[in-house]
Design an enzyme around this catalytic site. Structure first.
Site, PDB file in Angstrom:
ATOM      1  N   HIS A 168    -100.611  13.028  30.665  1.00 35.58           N
ATOM      2  CA  HIS A 168     -99.434  13.097  31.714  1.00 35.58           C
ATOM      3  C   HIS A 168     -99.978  13.547  33.199  1.00 35.58           C
ATOM      4  CE1 HIS A 168     -96.659  14.128  27.917  1.00 35.58           C
ATOM      5  NE2 HIS A 168     -96.344  12.752  28.548  1.00 35.58           N
ATOM      6  N   LYS A 177     -84.193  13.665  20.134  1.00 32.23           N
ATOM      7  CA  LYS A 177     -85.700  13.548  19.699  1.00 32.23           C
ATOM      8  C   LYS A 177     -86.202  14.706  19.114  1.00 32.23           C
ATOM      9  CE  LYS A 177     -88.013  10.197  22.388  1.00 32.23           C
ATOM     10  NZ  LYS A 177     -89.269  10.090  23.450  1.00 32.23           N
ATOM     11  N   ARG A 203    -100.477   3.653  28.319  1.00 28.90           N
ATOM     12  CA  ARG A 203    -101.873   3.895  27.724  1.00 28.90           C
ATOM     13  C   ARG A 203    -102.722   2.673  26.862  1.00 28.90           C
ATOM     14  NH1 ARG A 203     -99.073   8.721  24.291  1.00 28.90           N
ATOM     15  NH2 ARG A 203     -97.606   6.808  24.559  1.00 28.90           N
ATOM     16  N   SER A 209     -97.893  13.341  23.337  1.00 29.43           N
ATOM     17  CA  SER A 209     -97.513  14.498  22.520  1.00 29.43           C
ATOM     18  C   SER A 209     -97.151  14.684  21.128  1.00 29.43           C
ATOM     19  CB  SER A 209     -95.916  14.889  23.468  1.00 29.43           C
ATOM     20  OG  SER A 209     -96.335  14.708  24.752  1.00 29.43           O
TER      21      SER A 209
END
Ligand code: PNS
Length: 179
Positions: free
Chosen positions: A37, A61, A110, A148
């Site tokens: 990030h 989430k 990514r 994460s």
């Protein structure tokens, strides 16, 4: 009598001309913030006058860190960067971006596996707000495997996450997982 129109041209001296401020929103869950990030953020800072890291309230989430904890973890990481602030947002991202008078949304890409979801989100956001562009930025190759979710899993299983997150985030993870 002259029929010349009364036209006055006002020129601004180059010294007083200020181009409009370019603002980008860098949104995400940041649960927790990773080095990936930060790499994307450092790239965005070079392109915009102001970047707002916008932490989404997304209870579905089931985040490990509360919104306030995520904000507190963000603050020391962005402190050395000029013109970056962190904030929490609720509701539609494009509405938040419009309130902040932002021209762009920055997202990290990514790998190809990120693309489908990101593409869908970018097009939907464009449909909702035509004038806000989504800009994708690739983190440094060494960060492309960091997420994460994986960082949390490694931490839960007792692995060393220090290569993947800022030092204070690694400490917060260790503390959180013994709570
Ligand atoms: O880090 P994440 O979890 O991939 O970030 C996803 C996020 C927060 C950017 C996305 O879920 C979002 O924009 N949420 C706000 C609600 C919204 O605007 N939804 C419509 C997006 S098409």
């Amino acid at each position: 009598m002259s029929n010349q129109k009364n036209i006055r041209l006002v020129f601004c001296h180059p010294v007083c001309y200020r181009p409009p401020m370019r603002t980008a929103i860098y949104p995400g869950s940041f649960d927790p913030l990773t080095n990936g990030h930060l790499d994307v953020l450092q790239r965005a800072v070079k392109l915009f006058d102001r970047v707002i890291v916008a932490i989404a309230r997304n209870e579905s989430k089931n985040p490990l860190f509360s919104l306030d904890e995520r904000l507190e973890l963000m603050k020391p990481a962005i402190a050395p960067m000029k013109n970056v602030k962190a904030d929490i947002f609720d509701g539609l991202l494009v509405e938040y971006a419009a309130r902040q008078q932002a021209q762009a949304i920055v997202r990290g890409l990514r790998a190809v596996s990120d693309f489908e979801f990101e593409f869908q989100m970018a097009l939907m956001n464009r449909k909702l707000a035509e004038n806000i562009e989504t800009i994708f930025m690739m983190p440094r190759e060494t960060y492309t495997f960091i997420s994460s979710r994986i960082v949390k899993e490694i931490a839960r299983l007792g692995g060393d996450v220090r290569p993947f997150v800022p030092r204070h985030v690694a400490s917060a993870l260790a503390k959180k997982l013994v709570e």
